[in-house]
Design an enzyme around this catalytic site. Structure first.
Site, PDB file in Angstrom:
ATOM      1  N   ALA A 246      15.631 -12.819   5.978  1.00 23.92           N
ATOM      2  CA  ALA A 246      16.399 -13.089   7.194  1.00 23.92           C
ATOM      3  C   ALA A 246      15.934 -12.132   8.283  1.00 23.92           C
ATOM      4  O   ALA A 246      15.058 -11.287   8.059  1.00 23.92           O
ATOM      5  CB  ALA A 246      17.894 -12.892   6.922  1.00 23.92           C
ATOM      6  N   LYS A 247      16.575 -12.240   9.433  1.00 22.66           N
ATOM      7  CA  LYS A 247      16.159 -11.439  10.600  1.00 22.66           C
ATOM      8  C   LYS A 247      16.133  -9.938  10.308  1.00 22.66           C
ATOM      9  O   LYS A 247      15.274  -9.217  10.792  1.00 22.66           O
ATOM     10  CB  LYS A 247      17.104 -11.699  11.771  1.00 22.66           C
ATOM     11  CG  LYS A 247      16.753 -12.965  12.517  1.00 22.66           C
ATOM     12  CD  LYS A 247      17.325 -12.951  13.924  1.00 22.66           C
ATOM     13  CE  LYS A 247      17.104 -14.301  14.600  1.00 22.66           C
ATOM     14  NZ  LYS A 247      18.326 -15.026  14.871  1.00 22.66           N
ATOM     15  N   ARG A 248      17.122  -9.485   9.496  1.00 21.85           N
ATOM     16  CA  ARG A 248      17.192  -8.031   9.260  1.00 21.85           C
ATOM     17  C   ARG A 248      15.942  -7.495   8.545  1.00 21.85           C
ATOM     18  O   ARG A 248      15.691  -6.299   8.532  1.00 21.85           O
ATOM     19  CB  ARG A 248      18.457  -7.661   8.476  1.00 21.85           C
ATOM     20  CG  ARG A 248      18.481  -8.201   7.074  1.00 21.85           C
ATOM     21  CD  ARG A 248      19.696  -7.707   6.302  1.00 21.85           C
ATOM     22  NE  ARG A 248      19.802  -8.430   5.055  1.00 21.85           N
ATOM     23  CZ  ARG A 248      20.320  -9.639   4.936  1.00 21.85           C
ATOM     24  NH1 ARG A 248      20.800 -10.262   5.986  1.00 21.85           N
ATOM     25  NH2 ARG A 248      20.369 -10.239   3.758  1.00 21.85           N
TER      26      ARG A 248
END
Ligand code: GLU
Length: 316
Positions: A246-248
């Site tokens: 994911a983005k993180r």
């Protein structure tokens, strides 16, 4: 009979290394075997669809050398088929109306979290209303429709994940096939789309393993038991924390690598290693197709490391 599979991106976000790995696996397995590949845009989650993502997904796939046969199909263009399937399930009493709110389900749920992260519905509205109209009158709003699961263990053999089983009552629970506005839930739209396109093989990441029993039950309820496809679930790509990419975990969008000048062969090389294909710093799409072997695909989650990211970007 020619086997048929599909690439089914959801246009709710850009393609990243995780989705791209799944699509490369699908494409390589299919092209290696001479199957037909269709592109289906899974856009039924309309409020979450982001502008430009359909075109973006197609551009990213092409950039990676992933092609498909014929015109893309768009899930929301099948509204008539979805409505017909829902009407058939209602007419044959294969589904029941449910007026529970999410909060009520949470309070009543015996097993709070099913394997796929959803709630197991405790069956509160099963056998509660004789018709949709009575459920609507009782709640003062339209109900969702659920398909009841039998109280038994569902077993199947996945081409990649091997023998799997789910206890339908405690792990799956009666599940929603249509929302209160009678629009289809993912499970129904997926079965309608796959059966209409003659899909014989579903290849996707193993976070969707728990969708297999649900989808097979829908095929059965629609009298389409002969159309149940073979399932191949490849391990999910995760970050170093073990969580789904994911983005993180940084910007692993295919479009970003393309924009900063990483060659497609280098991205393919990383994705190919994740599929158990030995390769150097670059690989062509033809080579991926030629060398793909499902038996060599790792059975453990794939970890996208900071080292992988640095290696990908090191051409700049
Ligand atoms: N559109 C779904 C996704 O992007 C895939 C659904 C499927 O392959 O059945 O996760």
């Amino acid at each position: 009979m020619t086997r048929v599979t599909r690439l089914a991106p959801s246009p709710t976000g850009s393609l990243h290394l995780g989705n791209a790995r799944t699509f490369l696996a699908t494409w390589a397995m299919a092209r290696h075997g001479g199957w037909r590949v269709i592109l289906r845009i899974d856009d039924i989650d309309t409020p979450r669809v982001k502008p430009g993502t359909i075109q973006g997904a197609m551009d990213d796939l092409r950039w990676l050398g992933i092609d498909w046969d014929g015109e893309p199909t768009i899930q929301t263009h099948r509204a008539t088929d979805h409505a017909a399937a829902i009407a058939e399930l209602i007419a044959n009493q294969k589904v029941y109306p449910c007026i529970c709110t999410r909060k009520e389900i949470e309070l009543a749920a015996s097993a709070p979290h099913a394997e796929d992260g959803g709630l197991v519905y405790p069956g509160t509205c099963r056998d509660r209303f004789a018709s949709i109209a009575l459920a609507t009158a009782a709640a003062g709003r339209a109900p969702a429709l659920r398909l009841p699961v039998p109280d038994q263990v569902f077993k199947f053999v996945d081409e990649c994940a091997g023998e799997r089983q789910f206890d339908l009552a405690s792990e799956i629970g009666d599940f929603v096939i249509a929302k209160p506005d009678l629009s289809p839930a993912y499970q129904l739209a997926c079965v309608v789309g796959d059966s209409a396109a003659g899909v014989t093989d579903v290849i996707r990441a193993d976070d969707l393993l728990a969708s297999v029993p649900r989808q097979v039950l829908i095929y059965d309820a629609l009298g389409l038991a002969d159309c149940v496809p073979r399932y191949t679930h490849v391990p999910l790509v995760v970050g170093e924390d073990g969580k789904r990419l994911a983005k993180r975990h940084g910007d692993s969008r295919i479009a970003t690598y393309r924009e900063i000048g990483v060659p497609p062969g280098r991205v393919r090389a990383l994705l190919s290693r994740w599929l158990g294909i030995d390769c150097g710093d670059t690989i062509t799409a033809d080579e991926v197709k030629g060398r793909f072997d499902l038996r060599r695909v790792p059975r453990e989650p794939i970890i996208f490391t900071a080292g992988d990211e640095a290696w990908l970007r090191s051409v700049n």
